[in-house]
Write a protein that holds these residues in place. Structure first.
Motif, PDB file in Angstrom:
ATOM      1  N   ALA A 154     -13.188  12.169   8.851  1.00 47.71           N
ATOM      2  CA  ALA A 154     -11.836  11.605   8.921  1.00 47.71           C
ATOM      3  C   ALA A 154     -10.772  12.531   8.358  1.00 47.71           C
ATOM      4  O   ALA A 154      -9.578  12.307   8.592  1.00 47.71           O
ATOM      5  N   GLN A 155     -11.173  13.549   7.606  1.00 50.19           N
ATOM      6  CA  GLN A 155     -10.179  14.417   6.986  1.00 50.19           C
ATOM      7  C   GLN A 155      -9.413  15.232   8.018  1.00 50.19           C
ATOM      8  O   GLN A 155      -8.246  15.574   7.801  1.00 50.19           O
ATOM      9  N   ARG A 156     -10.033  15.553   9.143  1.00 46.21           N
ATOM     10  CA  ARG A 156      -9.358  16.233  10.250  1.00 46.21           C
ATOM     11  C   ARG A 156      -9.818  15.569  11.530  1.00 46.21           C
ATOM     12  O   ARG A 156     -11.006  15.474  11.789  1.00 46.21           O
ATOM     13  N   ARG A 157      -8.871  15.148  12.312  1.00 44.34           N
ATOM     14  CA  ARG A 157      -9.241  14.373  13.504  1.00 44.34           C
ATOM     15  C   ARG A 157      -8.803  15.043  14.804  1.00 44.34           C
ATOM     16  O   ARG A 157      -8.792  14.403  15.845  1.00 44.34           O
ATOM     17  N   GLY A 158      -8.426  16.311  14.768  1.00 43.55           N
ATOM     18  CA  GLY A 158      -8.177  17.066  15.989  1.00 43.55           C
ATOM     19  C   GLY A 158      -6.817  16.815  16.610  1.00 43.55           C
ATOM     20  O   GLY A 158      -6.076  15.918  16.235  1.00 43.55           O
ATOM     21  N   PHE A 159      -6.511  17.630  17.611  1.00 45.17           N
ATOM     22  CA  PHE A 159      -5.208  17.589  18.278  1.00 45.17           C
ATOM     23  C   PHE A 159      -5.223  16.586  19.422  1.00 45.17           C
ATOM     24  O   PHE A 159      -6.151  16.541  20.233  1.00 45.17           O
ATOM     25  N   LYS A 160      -4.158  15.787  19.487  1.00 46.65           N
ATOM     26  CA  LYS A 160      -3.935  14.891  20.615  1.00 46.65           C
ATOM     27  C   LYS A 160      -2.430  14.784  20.809  1.00 46.65           C
ATOM     28  O   LYS A 160      -1.716  14.319  19.920  1.00 46.65           O
ATOM     29  N   SER A 161      -1.960  15.203  21.962  1.00 46.89           N
ATOM     30  CA  SER A 161      -0.532  15.160  22.218  1.00 46.89           C
ATOM     31  C   SER A 161      -0.053  13.728  22.309  1.00 46.89           C
ATOM     32  O   SER A 161      -0.728  12.859  22.858  1.00 46.89           O
ATOM     33  N   GLY A 162       1.143  13.478  21.764  1.00 45.77           N
ATOM     34  CA  GLY A 162       1.721  12.144  21.840  1.00 45.77           C
ATOM     35  C   GLY A 162       2.414  11.877  23.146  1.00 45.77           C
ATOM     36  O   GLY A 162       2.951  10.800  23.373  1.00 45.77           O
ATOM     37  N   ARG A 163       2.418  12.855  24.038  1.00 45.57           N
ATOM     38  CA  ARG A 163       3.069  12.686  25.327  1.00 45.57           C
ATOM     39  C   ARG A 163       2.349  13.539  26.355  1.00 45.57           C
ATOM     40  O   ARG A 163       1.573  14.439  26.015  1.00 45.57           O
ATOM     41  N   LYS A 164       2.588  13.237  27.619  1.00 41.51           N
ATOM     42  CA  LYS A 164       2.084  14.090  28.686  1.00 41.51           C
ATOM     43  C   LYS A 164       3.041  15.268  28.782  1.00 41.51           C
ATOM     44  O   LYS A 164       4.124  15.158  29.327  1.00 41.51           O
ATOM     45  N   SER A 165       2.653  16.393  28.199  1.00 38.58           N
ATOM     46  CA  SER A 165       3.575  17.513  28.090  1.00 38.58           C
ATOM     47  C   SER A 165       3.348  18.501  29.212  1.00 38.58           C
ATOM     48  O   SER A 165       2.280  18.556  29.819  1.00 38.58           O
ATOM     49  N   ASP A 166       4.389  19.277  29.466  1.00 42.00           N
ATOM     50  CA  ASP A 166       4.361  20.261  30.533  1.00 42.00           C
ATOM     51  C   ASP A 166       3.372  21.369  30.195  1.00 42.00           C
ATOM     52  O   ASP A 166       3.275  21.835  29.061  1.00 42.00           O
ATOM     53  N   ALA A 167       2.625  21.800  31.214  1.00 42.82           N
ATOM     54  CA  ALA A 167       1.661  22.875  30.999  1.00 42.82           C
ATOM     55  C   ALA A 167       2.349  24.180  30.647  1.00 42.82           C
ATOM     56  O   ALA A 167       1.737  25.104  30.155  1.00 42.82           O
ATOM     57  N   GLY A 168       3.669  24.265  30.883  1.00 44.92           N
ATOM     58  CA  GLY A 168       4.404  25.482  30.558  1.00 44.92           C
ATOM     59  C   GLY A 168       4.753  25.601  29.091  1.00 44.92           C
ATOM     60  O   GLY A 168       5.335  26.573  28.666  1.00 44.92           O
ATOM     61  N   ASP A 169       4.444  24.585  28.286  1.00 44.47           N
ATOM     62  CA  ASP A 169       4.718  24.631  26.861  1.00 44.47           C
ATOM     63  C   ASP A 169       3.803  25.684  26.239  1.00 44.47           C
ATOM     64  O   ASP A 169       2.591  25.525  26.175  1.00 44.47           O
TER      65      ASP A 169
END
Length: 616
Positions: A154-169
């Motif tokens: 639980a100390q690190r739970r990985g990356f999850k975007s809060g939005r459907k972001s553009d692949a160009g980011d």
């Protein structure tokens, strides 16, 4: 026309002003007063990168970090208390020391249980929690060992975007690329989870915490551990632990920040993710294009050319690039235009125009089913594409309600609609769009449906009202524009108090004042490219002639020669450095005569051999 005119030159960091007086003949004959007001801009711009930030950006970034850390502490506290209620962790008193002691006890027990599965002692000193997580997949653990594994998870739970972001980011693209690489490494080593991958990792050679991980990796590991350790984890406890561990707030709605329509003040601006907005932009661009022919004449596109042009822009025929743009070189081939003809906007540095990127993507996925769909189907489809934040949820919806194939649903669920908003509302666009499709210009269409926009309200003020008194100005989100308009009010009111109210005010607005951060970066990138081109031409001249400080004319000639591929566009004569600089064989020529176009930009210039000049 009045007798006294106030002229304003509004920039991002200054406001210049001058009051001029006209005589009876209508000519300017004296300057009453003039001056300039210098102020700090509303946002700071990095000249090298083009990125801008407000004065409060640093304070806001630190506040966001404090909020994130506070939320993480609260989440870990709730997770720890839940494990303690289940008897999987020791009490709160001296919690850190007890965790350390439990790690030593677990290590001794595992060594006695099966010493062959343990990594080297130096590695295990740093990776004991990971080893417990790996053990939990195959062996039953004691309560405190299982609690320790879950608490570490639980100390690190990985990356999850809060939005459907553009692949160009770019930033998010780097994270996703690293995650894919780590996932490939797990498959290559046969590791089922992150704990299994890092259990025997030598931390002296590779830091574990420097790896980018995804939320899905942690969810998979949590489910596998809970399934194997079901004897210690009731189903209700698993649901509660999962909710605490993986809950993520949805992003706040920014609808209140959307500006109002220029033509329909009661309506919000339309998003570029609407097909109507894409069609509006395409038709407005086509109607505004002016073609400059080699003989110096200029004309707009014919109806047949516009129709053929539109087929490509709306992706009904081939021609658009992968990013939805259409190059002018492709347009000339498509319309069979003369080789030396150019569109007038090319002289401003434009190399392409934007097509309907939505039709390009969705048409490529759905084919004729998208192009032949009715308005009701498209409205429902775009509503789902905008509202769903989970790719899995959207894919399920597309499979069940739209009856798409597995591959179509997968591609469509990953598609990200364009971001941003245009200046008009959907209601205004739907009124103007039929006229634009007929070839009517935007200004004419607006005058047809909104004639009041061209009429003066007739309301005269003694001075400019306060910033907050005007509803339109108070809704401007750009801090640079807000600061400039506030300073304009101060200048105008001060001038009126001292010299009286002018009969007419003329305003010159800095072009970059209203530009967004993306547009400013684009301009800076263009300037950097031009600077690199000049430096390259300067180096070529120095290497060929030994002249260290060539003239601007010689540099321009070399730039044009490079653009012409070292061939005269009129005669086909080869261009050499000696004939270009040391003789008068080649000269700079305006593609459209300067006397007609008044265009002295780089895009309207080329090289011309003396024979071509003599024949002309």
């Amino acid at each position: 026309m009045g007798d006294v005119i106030l002229g304003l030159d509004i920039g991002t960091a200054s406001v210049g002003w001058a009051m001029l007086e006209k005589n009876e003949r209508g000519n300017f004959h004296s300057i009453i007063a003039s001056g300039v007001r210098i102020f700090e801009p509303g946002c700071e711009i990095d000249v090298r990168t083009g990125k801008s930030s407000t004065k409060a950006a640093d304070r806001r970034a630190k506040r966001q970090i404090r909020r994130m850390l506070n939320r993480r502490r609260r989440r870990m506290a709730r997770f720890r208390h839940c494990l303690q209620r289940l008897g999987l962790l020791p009490g709160e008193e001296d919690f850190g020391r007890k965790i350390y002691e439990n790690d030593l006890i677990a290590r001794d027990r595992i060594v006695k249980l099966n010493p062959t599965i343990l990594p080297q002692s130096a590695i295990l000193d740093h990776t004991m929690p990971y080893f417990l997580r790996a053990m939990a997949l195959d062996y039953p653990l004691l309560p405190h060992e299982l609690g320790r594994a879950l608490y570490h998870l639980a100390q690190r739970r990985g990356f999850k975007s809060g939005r459907k972001s553009d692949a160009g980011d770019k930033e998010e693209g780097k994270v996703k690329e690293a995650i894919h690489a780590l996932d490939a490494e797990m498959k290559a080593k046969g590791a089922r989870t992150l704990g299994e991958l890092f259990a025997d990792c030598d931390t002296s050679k590779r830091r574990i915490r420097e790896q980018y991980t995804s939320r899905a990796m942690y969810e998979t590991e949590f489910d596998l551990i809970c399934k194997r350790q079901a004897a210690l984890l009731p189903e209700e406890a698993v649901k509660e632990l999962r909710r605490i561990l993986f809950f993520q707030r949805p992003l706040k709605s920014v609808r209140k920040l959307i500006g109002l329509c220029e033509l329909e003040p009661a309506e919000k601006r339309c998003a570029w993710s609407r097909p109507e907005a894409q069609a509006f932009r395409v038709w407005q661009t086509l109607n505004n294009l002016v073609l400059a022919l080699p003989d110096g004449s200029a004309r707009r596109l014919s109806d047949a050319e516009r129709k053929l042009f539109a087929e490509v822009c709306f992706a009904r025929s081939e021609g658009l690039d992968r990013d939805g743009t259409l190059k002018f070189s492709t347009i000339r081939k498509l319309l069979s235009l003369p080789k030396m003809s150019k569109f007038t906007i090319e002289s401003e540095g434009e190399k392409s125009i934007r097509g309907d990127v939505i039709s390009l993507r969705l048409g490529g996925i759905l084919g004729d089913r998208y192009f032949k769909a009715d308005a009701a189907f498209l409205d429902m489809l775009f509503q789902d594409l905008r509202s769903f934040r989970s790719e899995a949820g959207l894919k399920k919806r597309l499979l069940e309600d739209y009856h798409l194939s597995e591959s179509e649903a997968a591609k469509l669920s990953e598609y990200v609609l364009p971001e941003g908003y245009c200046n008009l509302s959907l209601a205004a666009i739907r009124k103007l769009l039929p006229e634009l499709e007929k070839g009517t210009s935007y200004a004419t269409a607006v005058k047809l449906f909104y004639p009041e926009k061209f009429e003066s309200s007739g309301k005269a003020l003694n001075e400019l009202p306060s910033y907050h008194a005007l509803r339109e100005l108070a809704q401007i989100p750009n801090p640079g524009v807000r600061r400039a308009l506030t300073q304009v009010r101060a200048v105008v009111n001060a001038v009126i108090r001292k010299y009286g109210r002018p009969d007419l005010i003329r305003v010159e607005l800095a072009r970059d004042l209203k530009n967004s951060a993306r547009e400013r970066k684009k301009l800076i990138d263009q300037n950097n490219e031009r600077r690199k081109s000049r430096e390259e031409a300067r180096r070529m001249i120095e290497d060929a002639t030994g002249v260290e400080n060539p003239s601007q004319t010689d540099i321009l000639k070399v730039q044009l020669a490079i653009e012409c591929n070292w061939l005269c566009p009129y005669t086909g004569e080869s261009i050499g450095m000696d004939s270009l600089l040391r003789s008068s064989q080649f000269d700079i020529e305006h593609i459209i005569p300067y006397s007609r176009s008044m265009d002295d930009s780089f895009g309207n210039k080329t090289l011309c051999h003396w024979r071509a000049n003599r024949s002309v």
